[in-house]
Design an enzyme around this catalytic site. Sequence first.
Site, PDB file in Angstrom:
ATOM      1  N   ASP A  64       0.870  -1.013  -0.010  1.00 38.97           N
ATOM      2  CA  ASP A  64       0.084   0.202   0.012  1.00 38.97           C
ATOM      3  C   ASP A  64       0.698   1.303   0.264  1.00 38.97           C
ATOM      4  O   ASP A  64       1.879   1.125   1.089  1.00 38.97           O
ATOM      5  CB  ASP A  64      -0.569  -0.315   1.326  1.00 38.97           C
ATOM      6  CG  ASP A  64      -2.101   1.493   0.668  1.00 38.97           C
ATOM      7  OD1 ASP A  64      -2.653   0.918   0.152  1.00 38.97           O
ATOM      8  OD2 ASP A  64      -2.041   2.191   2.499  1.00 38.97           O
ATOM      9  N   THR A  97      -3.043   5.672  -4.381  1.00 38.93           N
ATOM     10  CA  THR A  97      -1.927   6.689  -3.626  1.00 38.93           C
ATOM     11  C   THR A  97      -0.230   5.595  -4.801  1.00 38.93           C
ATOM     12  O   THR A  97       0.410   6.649  -4.647  1.00 38.93           O
ATOM     13  CB  THR A  97      -1.642   5.498  -2.220  1.00 38.93           C
ATOM     14  OG1 THR A  97      -1.670   4.819  -1.957  1.00 38.93           O
ATOM     15  CG2 THR A  97      -2.559   6.712  -1.315  1.00 38.93           C
ATOM     16  N   THR A  98      -0.203   5.054  -4.675  1.00 36.41           N
ATOM     17  CA  THR A  98       1.057   4.211  -5.182  1.00 36.41           C
ATOM     18  C   THR A  98       0.967   5.253  -6.501  1.00 36.41           C
ATOM     19  O   THR A  98       2.259   5.708  -7.368  1.00 36.41           O
ATOM     20  CB  THR A  98       1.065   3.125  -6.096  1.00 36.41           C
ATOM     21  OG1 THR A  98       0.629   2.217  -4.318  1.00 36.41           O
ATOM     22  CG2 THR A  98       2.592   2.217  -5.850  1.00 36.41           C
ATOM     23  N   ASP A 393      -9.406   0.293   1.393  1.00 42.68           N
ATOM     24  CA  ASP A 393      -9.005   0.582   0.132  1.00 42.68           C
ATOM     25  C   ASP A 393     -10.555   0.661  -0.610  1.00 42.68           C
ATOM     26  O   ASP A 393     -10.872   0.579  -1.376  1.00 42.68           O
ATOM     27  CB  ASP A 393      -7.934   0.108  -0.719  1.00 42.68           C
ATOM     28  CG  ASP A 393      -6.568   0.965  -0.336  1.00 42.68           C
ATOM     29  OD1 ASP A 393      -6.317   1.309   0.924  1.00 42.68           O
ATOM     30  OD2 ASP A 393      -5.672   0.768  -0.895  1.00 42.68           O
TER      31      ASP A 393
HETATM   32  N1  LIG Z   1      -5.819  -7.431 -12.837  1.00 40.78           N
HETATM   33  C1  LIG Z   1      -5.884  -6.842 -13.528  1.00 40.78           C
HETATM   34  N2  LIG Z   1      -4.905  -6.512 -14.617  1.00 40.78           N
HETATM   35  C2  LIG Z   1      -3.889  -5.036 -14.479  1.00 40.78           C
HETATM   36  N3  LIG Z   1      -4.451  -4.284 -14.093  1.00 40.78           N
HETATM   37  C3  LIG Z   1      -4.975  -3.699 -12.841  1.00 40.78           C
HETATM   38  C4  LIG Z   1      -5.448  -5.437 -12.421  1.00 40.78           C
HETATM   39  N4  LIG Z   1      -6.080  -4.757 -11.560  1.00 40.78           N
HETATM   40  C5  LIG Z   1      -5.989  -3.463 -10.744  1.00 40.78           C
HETATM   41  N5  LIG Z   1      -5.326  -2.974 -11.927  1.00 40.78           N
HETATM   42  C6  LIG Z   1      -4.435  -1.830 -11.670  1.00 40.78           C
HETATM   43  O1  LIG Z   1      -3.276  -1.582 -11.078  1.00 40.78           O
HETATM   44  C7  LIG Z   1      -3.728  -0.279 -10.548  1.00 40.78           C
HETATM   45  C8  LIG Z   1      -3.576   0.076  -9.065  1.00 40.78           C
HETATM   46  O2  LIG Z   1      -2.290  -0.676  -8.636  1.00 40.78           O
HETATM   47  P1  LIG Z   1      -2.239  -0.553  -6.715  1.00 40.78           P
HETATM   48  O3  LIG Z   1      -3.425  -0.764  -5.650  1.00 40.78           O
HETATM   49  O4  LIG Z   1      -0.806  -1.353  -6.139  1.00 40.78           O
HETATM   50  O5  LIG Z   1      -2.029   1.087  -6.854  1.00 40.78           O
HETATM   51  P2  LIG Z   1      -2.413   2.251  -6.555  1.00 40.78           P
HETATM   52  O6  LIG Z   1      -4.107   2.348  -6.416  1.00 40.78           O
HETATM   53  O7  LIG Z   1      -2.471   3.464  -7.420  1.00 40.78           O
HETATM   54  O8  LIG Z   1      -2.110   2.313  -4.774  1.00 40.78           O
HETATM   55  P3  LIG Z   1      -2.701   1.706  -3.752  1.00 40.78           P
HETATM   56  O9  LIG Z   1      -3.530   0.523  -3.825  1.00 40.78           O
HETATM   57  O10 LIG Z   1      -1.918   1.201  -2.507  1.00 40.78           O
HETATM   58  O11 LIG Z   1      -3.637   3.044  -2.802  1.00 40.78           O
HETATM   59  C9  LIG Z   1      -4.621   0.629 -11.651  1.00 40.78           C
HETATM   60  O12 LIG Z   1      -4.071   1.467 -12.041  1.00 40.78           O
HETATM   61  C10 LIG Z   1      -5.390  -0.806 -11.823  1.00 40.78           C
HETATM   62  O13 LIG Z   1      -6.093   0.228 -12.545  1.00 40.78           O
HETATM   63 MG   LIG Z   2      -5.056   0.847  -4.776  1.00 37.80          MG
END
Ligand SMILES: Nc1ncnc2c1ncn2[C@@H]1O[C@H](COP(=O)(O)OP(=O)(O)OP(=O)(O)O)[C@@H](O)[C@H]1O
Ligand SMILES: [Mg+2]
Length: 544
Positions: A64, A97-98, A393
């Site tokens: 996260d 956030t990432t 989240d």
């Molecule tokens: N099955 C999947 N295939 C491709 N992309 C995906 C899949 N599931 C999620 N994603 C993508 O991954 C990204 C989110 O990744 P992640 O949750 O690690 O980071 P974040 O939401 O930016 O940060 P955080 O969750 O740490 O607050 C989004 O762009 C989402 O569309």
């Molecule tokens: Mg996320």
Amino acid sequence: MAAAGGIPVLILKEGSTRSRGKEAQHNNIMAARIIAEAVRTSLGPRGMDKMLVDSLGDITITSDGKTILDEIEVEHPAAKMMVEIAKAQDKEVGDGTTTAVVVAGELLTKAEELLNKNVHPTVIIDGYRKAADKAIETLEKIAIPIDPTDKEFLKKAAMTSMASKLVSENREYLANIAVEAVLHVAQKVGDQYKVDLDDILIQKKTGESVADTTLIKGIVLDKEVVHPGMPKRVENAKIALLNCPLEIEKTEFDAKINIETPEQMEAFLREEENMLREMVERIKGAGANVVICQKGIDDMAQHFLARAGILAVRRAKKSDMEKLAKATGGRIITNLEDLTEKDLGYAELVEERKIGEDKMVFIEGCKNPRAVAILIRGGAERIVDEAERSLHDALCVVRDVVQEPKILAGGGAPEIEVAKALRDYASSLTGREQLAAQSFAEAIEVVPTALAENAGLDPIDIISELRARHEKGETWAGIDVFEGKVKDMRELNVYDPLAVKKQVIKSATEAATMILKIDDVIAAGKMKTPKGEEGEKYKGGEFD
Ligand SMILES: Nc1ncnc2c1ncn2[C@@H]1O[C@H](COP(=O)(O)OP(=O)(O)OP(=O)(O)O)[C@@H](O)[C@H]1O
Ligand SMILES: [Mg+2]
């Protein structure tokens, strides 16, 4: 240190450092980029987790973004600004956030290339701001409207947000809980819904597995009934919520009482006993059969309560008390003298149950039917903690969609679409602002690039295929990170809330422009440069 018309105007304290102009910009951008690099590998479902060890040796394992940045203690002011955007993103929408940090880092990387071509920061900032507005407009345009109570879509969004987490195995189960909980507390205002996540009480208890996490229509307290003689189950509970001790208060100053005879001693003790008895009488008189006390309860008072058949819990948390008041319709009393029947809360059932090794008190069928709690379980403390963060989240994402019922298919698709729109838009701008808008378009593509990299794919191949497919009008072509192919993300049920993606653009642009605007860093004493050889708290090495 400087002189204007012969008068020295600014004198810095000894040990202060100052860097200005290009050097200051370069240092700031570098520090911010290091932070972005640190979280980039944890983006997406194939992203890696980080193991963080704090100064006390406590370990956190997470992917996260906000938690990672929270745990690492950064010293450099520009790096701190990046941590701030992660926090802002988390506060506003709870997810992304990432992405926000990674995009901000890339905006700065591209900005530095422009700075090296002698584009003035102000021009870059203006260009970035215009591009950000355009990006948000594009997202609004392509977003898919849904019904805010459509459980299927809400669940898909919740599952997407948990795809990248340690608990992804259980994401379907947890997504159902998140959707139920949020819809349970959602309130219709006009033709929109409002959700206050504070209405959902989260409790954690190590033991069993994440799949044993439960949704409770009511409240759960991580407390046990104070006295074995008390009932463990009370139906039609009338609950007194007390924020005053059921104890004889100790005087704040030393006092001496001279007791000379055994009779005096007995009278003294009896007096204390009477006071406690009176307290319990008052509670009983008000008609309460359950007491939840934020403070302590004296042994003697416990005994009297037990004799009166009252179930009591002591030292409840303040935040739990507030939720109890809201759920049961009771009023928190600070002075026992004020307690009346009107102040009591109501629940159909108050019961102590054994959960794993411990006991917890469940308050169900509350007066306010909206009260809900989630009891998170998991085999180890670290798993329970990460489950809590993931559920956070998921709850936020569901809330975002319920409040603004528009979603985007993810996997890098919206970012490619935004980049495409920005390249078209750039041609309508003049001169150097055009360069800035083009840079913004390149920067936003860092999202699909990082998703591809983290899945072990060749980002160059993937990005060019994505661009080509989007040119052909395939708006939702994104990366299937498990199959390693470009696919329509709707088929994979990967959906992110529009609110999250819009906030990513806002937070990242804000951070990047703020850092770009600085051309002078004046640091008082002690402050060290990012090299940090002497900096006590700076842990620069950890980012490598
Ligand atoms: N099955 C999947 N295939 C491709 N992309 C995906 C899949 N599931 C999620 N994603 C993508 O991954 C990204 C989110 O990744 P992640 O949750 O690690 O980071 P974040 O939401 O930016 O940060 P955080 O969750 O740490 O607050 C989004 O762009 C989402 O569309
Ligand atoms: Mg996320």
